[in-house]
Design a protein around this motif. Structure first.
Motif, short mmCIF file in Angstrom:
data_model
loop_
_atom_site.label_atom_id
_atom_site.label_comp_id
_atom_site.label_asym_id
_atom_site.label_seq_id
_atom_site.Cartn_x
_atom_site.Cartn_y
_atom_site.Cartn_z
N UNK A 4 -2.79 -3.90 -4.70
CA UNK A 4 -2.52 -4.79 -5.84
C UNK A 4 -3.18 -4.33 -7.13
N UNK A 5 -4.19 -3.46 -7.02
CA UNK A 5 -4.85 -2.96 -8.23
C UNK A 5 -5.82 -1.85 -7.85
N UNK A 6 -6.47 -1.30 -8.84
CA UNK A 6 -7.42 -0.21 -8.62
C UNK A 6 -8.62 -0.70 -7.81
N UNK A 7 -9.03 -1.94 -8.02
CA UNK A 7 -10.17 -2.46 -7.27
C UNK A 7 -9.90 -2.49 -5.77
N UNK A 8 -8.69 -2.90 -5.39
CA UNK A 8 -8.36 -2.87 -3.96
C UNK A 8 -8.33 -1.43 -3.45
N UNK A 9 -7.80 -0.52 -4.25
CA UNK A 9 -7.81 0.90 -3.88
C UNK A 9 -9.24 1.40 -3.70
N UNK A 10 -10.12 1.06 -4.64
CA UNK A 10 -11.53 1.48 -4.56
C UNK A 10 -12.19 0.93 -3.31
N UNK A 11 -11.88 -0.31 -2.96
CA UNK A 11 -12.44 -0.89 -1.75
C UNK A 11 -11.97 -0.11 -0.52
N UNK A 12 -10.67 0.25 -0.50
CA UNK A 12 -10.13 0.99 0.64
C UNK A 12 -10.67 2.42 0.70
N UNK A 13 -10.94 3.02 -0.44
CA UNK A 13 -11.48 4.38 -0.48
C UNK A 13 -13.00 4.38 -0.33
N UNK A 14 -13.60 3.22 -0.44
CA UNK A 14 -15.06 3.09 -0.35
C UNK A 14 -15.47 2.45 0.96
N UNK A 55 -5.42 4.74 9.22
CA UNK A 55 -4.00 4.44 8.99
C UNK A 55 -3.25 5.67 8.49
N UNK A 56 -3.86 6.40 7.57
CA UNK A 56 -3.24 7.62 7.05
C UNK A 56 -3.20 8.72 8.12
N UNK A 57 -4.21 8.76 8.98
CA UNK A 57 -4.20 9.72 10.10
C UNK A 57 -3.01 9.46 11.03
N UNK A 58 -2.75 8.19 11.33
CA UNK A 58 -1.60 7.85 12.18
C UNK A 58 -0.30 8.30 11.53
N UNK A 59 -0.19 8.10 10.23
CA UNK A 59 1.01 8.53 9.52
C UNK A 59 1.14 10.06 9.57
N UNK A 60 0.05 10.75 9.32
CA UNK A 60 0.08 12.22 9.35
C UNK A 60 0.47 12.73 10.73
N UNK A 61 -0.07 12.10 11.77
CA UNK A 61 0.25 12.52 13.13
C UNK A 61 1.73 12.37 13.46
N UNK A 62 2.39 11.41 12.80
CA UNK A 62 3.84 11.22 12.98
C UNK A 62 4.65 12.10 12.03
N UNK A 63 3.97 12.80 11.12
CA UNK A 63 4.67 13.60 10.13
C UNK A 63 5.31 12.75 9.05
N UNK A 64 4.79 11.55 8.84
CA UNK A 64 5.37 10.61 7.87
C UNK A 64 4.89 10.89 6.46
N UNK A 65 5.75 10.57 5.51
CA UNK A 65 5.40 10.61 4.09
C UNK A 65 4.93 9.21 3.71
N UNK A 66 3.83 9.15 2.97
CA UNK A 66 3.29 7.86 2.53
C UNK A 66 3.27 7.82 1.01
N UNK A 67 3.94 6.83 0.46
CA UNK A 67 3.81 6.55 -0.97
C UNK A 67 2.71 5.51 -1.10
N UNK A 68 1.73 5.80 -1.93
CA UNK A 68 0.65 4.85 -2.20
C UNK A 68 0.97 4.20 -3.54
N UNK A 69 1.46 2.96 -3.50
CA UNK A 69 1.86 2.24 -4.69
C UNK A 69 0.69 1.39 -5.17
#
Length: 174
Positions: free
Chosen positions: A72-82, A91-105
């Motif tokens: 929803x905003x940069x603060x939520x992104x910072x919380x997820x990256x922190x 979650x991103x590892x699971x996507x990579x293991x499936x060969x999925x493309x992830x758009x981070x909106x």
């Protein structure tokens, strides 16, 4: 699959959204912007994906090929990256293991806002930019910034275009 089959399949799309998306007014607004049916279901990663009915009466889902993870905003992104990095990275590892493309909106943000530290989190802007940019090649992740007022339109457009390209390239395999 010929162009007519592709076009017919694209008339029968359904946007999938994860059960963890909270039933808020903003979610209702996003869904109303899709202009197509939606289905709430558990996704292994990401918040949104797409499926369609094919002309041969089967179904094609891209939920393990293309997803959109919405913040929803940069603060939520910072919380997820922190402080929630371990969960977010899994979650991103699971996507990579499936060969999925992830758009981070990321709603209501921009790279400029991150660089200016125009957000509440105390996470250093250099660290946030470094993490965000490192994840692009690491996880086949594409960052997209938009306003929350138009996020539903952007979500649908990305997923629709991904599905169309997939059908045109792999439609005969389905």
């Amino acid at each position: 699959m010929n162009i007519f089959d592709v076009e017919n399949s694209l008339k029968n799309i359904t946007i999938l959204y994860d059960t963890r998306e909270q039933p808020t007014k903003k979610l209702k607004r996003r869904i109303s912007q899709f202009g197509c049916p939606v289905l709430r279901q558990k996704l292994d990663y990401g918040d949104y994906s797409i499926k369609c009915d094919l002309t041969n009466n089967s179904e094609l889902s891209l939920q393990n090929k293309v997803v959109i993870e919405r913040k929803m905003d940069i603060d939520e992104l910072a919380m997820c990256m922190g402080r929630e990095r371990q969960r977010f990275e899994a979650e991103f590892e699971r996507a990579r293991n499936d060969g999925a493309k992830v758009y981070l909106l990321i709603e209501n943000g921009s790279m400029d806002k991150i660089l200016r530290h125009d957000y509440i989190s105390r996470m250093n802007s250099k660290a946030l930019i470094a993490s965000l940019c490192a994840w692009i090649p690491r996880y086949n992740m594409i960052p997209i910034f938009c306003s929350s007022a138009n996020s539903g339109k952007i979500i649908k457009e990305i997923l629709y275009r991904e599905l169309k390209e997939y059908l045109m390239m792999h439609g005969d395999e389905e």
